[in-house]
Design a protein around this motif. Structure first.
Motif, short mmCIF file in Angstrom:
data_model
loop_
_atom_site.label_atom_id
_atom_site.label_comp_id
_atom_site.label_asym_id
_atom_site.label_seq_id
_atom_site.Cartn_x
_atom_site.Cartn_y
_atom_site.Cartn_z
N LEU A 1 9.75 14.88 -26.78
CA LEU A 1 8.61 14.21 -27.41
C LEU A 1 7.78 13.43 -26.40
O LEU A 1 6.56 13.44 -26.44
CB LEU A 1 9.10 13.27 -28.52
N ALA A 2 8.47 12.74 -25.49
CA ALA A 2 7.77 11.92 -24.49
C ALA A 2 7.00 12.78 -23.49
O ALA A 2 5.96 12.37 -22.97
CB ALA A 2 8.76 11.02 -23.76
N ALA A 3 7.50 13.99 -23.21
CA ALA A 3 6.89 14.84 -22.18
C ALA A 3 5.86 15.81 -22.75
O ALA A 3 5.14 16.45 -21.98
CB ALA A 3 7.97 15.63 -21.44
N ARG A 4 5.76 15.91 -24.07
CA ARG A 4 4.97 16.99 -24.65
C ARG A 4 3.47 16.88 -24.35
O ARG A 4 2.77 17.90 -24.29
CB ARG A 4 5.20 17.06 -26.17
N LEU B 1 12.95 2.82 -34.22
CA LEU B 1 11.92 3.14 -35.22
C LEU B 1 10.53 3.03 -34.61
O LEU B 1 9.67 3.89 -34.82
CB LEU B 1 12.04 2.20 -36.42
N TRP B 2 10.32 1.97 -33.84
CA TRP B 2 9.02 1.78 -33.17
C TRP B 2 8.77 2.89 -32.15
O TRP B 2 7.66 3.41 -32.03
CB TRP B 2 8.97 0.42 -32.51
N ILE B 3 9.81 3.27 -31.41
CA ILE B 3 9.67 4.34 -30.41
C ILE B 3 9.31 5.66 -31.09
O ILE B 3 8.44 6.40 -30.61
CB ILE B 3 10.98 4.48 -29.60
N ALA B 4 9.96 5.96 -32.21
CA ALA B 4 9.65 7.19 -32.95
C ALA B 4 8.20 7.21 -33.40
O ALA B 4 7.50 8.23 -33.29
CB ALA B 4 10.58 7.32 -34.16
N TYR B 5 7.72 6.07 -33.87
CA TYR B 5 6.32 5.96 -34.30
C TYR B 5 5.37 6.16 -33.12
O TYR B 5 4.39 6.89 -33.21
CB TYR B 5 6.09 4.60 -34.95
N ARG B 6 5.67 5.51 -31.99
CA ARG B 6 4.81 5.61 -30.82
C ARG B 6 4.79 7.03 -30.25
O ARG B 6 3.75 7.50 -29.79
CB ARG B 6 5.28 4.63 -29.74
N ALA C 1 11.19 13.66 -34.68
CA ALA C 1 10.99 12.24 -34.96
C ALA C 1 11.83 11.80 -36.15
O ALA C 1 12.35 10.68 -36.19
CB ALA C 1 9.51 11.96 -35.24
N GLY C 2 11.99 12.71 -37.12
CA GLY C 2 12.84 12.40 -38.27
C GLY C 2 14.28 12.16 -37.87
O GLY C 2 14.96 11.28 -38.41
N VAL C 3 14.76 12.93 -36.90
CA VAL C 3 16.13 12.74 -36.38
C VAL C 3 16.26 11.35 -35.76
O VAL C 3 17.26 10.66 -35.96
CB VAL C 3 16.47 13.82 -35.34
N LEU C 4 15.23 10.92 -35.03
CA LEU C 4 15.26 9.59 -34.42
C LEU C 4 15.27 8.50 -35.49
O LEU C 4 15.96 7.48 -35.35
CB LEU C 4 14.05 9.40 -33.50
N VAL C 5 14.50 8.71 -36.55
CA VAL C 5 14.45 7.72 -37.64
C VAL C 5 15.81 7.60 -38.31
O VAL C 5 16.30 6.50 -38.58
CB VAL C 5 13.36 8.11 -38.68
#
Length: 240
Positions: free
Chosen positions: A40-43, A90-95, A179-183
């Motif tokens: 997600l961060a590299a996409r 949660l904040w990281i997933a949103y960002r 992102a759902g997995v992170l949440v």
């Protein structure tokens, strides 16, 4: 060579091999969400920088995880660690969902590259608590097993993130699944915090409400933000 044979006989016992197998399974299961964060961060990076971000982000994450492993006993004494970590995730997933591709030119690309590495390292530090505790528990005090566990997690995260990144490029919906997995991981961390765990156990219905509520807030909220952002850009493209 006799000392080497004696060392192997004493070290690589059935118990050692069973513990090593347990650590490999733990790494495969728990490194999945770390691979999702890296992807997600590299996409949004240019293709030339994606591979570098994955490698350097993983290196930084492993360094942090090594330090966490060495300080695992001390970490367990920090009250509210899992609670704060879950909220941060949660904040990281949103960002990660609402991040824009700002890499215009070399300067912008380099800035995004550094930001991606920071996100990977911070997110892995937050999520790495469960991995560190699980590996440390399975190692039963063996420093060699802890080191092997860290080394094994490197290729899992690197290869896993590359596969997920390719899938995200082909099927964008996977971005929201990731992102759902992170949440879900974040909510699990919050409900597993020793300070509040007894309350959640006494009110078993609350986690069942928290999971869909958090998913709706992060996924739905980010979707709304992205939609508003796209609508705001439409007049600019029409005017051009």
């Amino acid at each position: 060579m006799e000392w080497l044979s004696a060392f192997a006989a004493e070290t690589f016992t059935t118990q050692f091999l069973f513990a090593l197998a347990s650590i490999i399974v733990i790494d495969i299961v728990l490194a999945g969400d770390n691979a999702i964060v890296i992807a997600l961060a590299a996409r949004n990076l240019p293709p030339a920088l994606q591979k570098k971000a994955i490698i350097w982000g993983t290196v930084g994450a492993i360094v942090v995880r090594t330090l966490m492993t060495l300080a695992v006993v001390w970490l367990l004494r920090i009250p509210g660690l899992m609670l704060v970590g879950g909220l941060a995730l949660l904040w990281i997933a949103y960002r990660l969902l609402t991040a824009e591709d700002d890499g215009h030119g070399d300067g912008g690309a380099n800035t995004s590259f550094i930001a991606a590495i920071k996100t990977i390292v911070i997110a892995d530090a937050v999520m790495g608590v469960d991995n560190v505790l699980a590996v440390a528990g399975a190692a039963h005090g063996s420093f060699l097993l802890v080191v092997l566990g860290l080394l094994i997690s490197v290729p899992i995260m690197v290869w896993g993130s590359r596969i997920i990144l390719r899938l995200m490029e082909r099927y964008p919906v996977i971005i929201y699944i990731g992102a759902g997995v992170l949440v879900v991981t974040a909510v699990k961390m919050v409900t597993g915090e020793p300070l509040v765990k007894p309350w959640f156990e006494a009110n078993a219905w609350v986690p069942w409400v928290l999971y869909p509520l958090a998913l709706a807030a992060i996924l739905g909220g980010s979707r709304m933000i992205i939609g508003n952002r796209m609508r705001a850009k439409e007049p600019e493209s029409s005017a051009a």
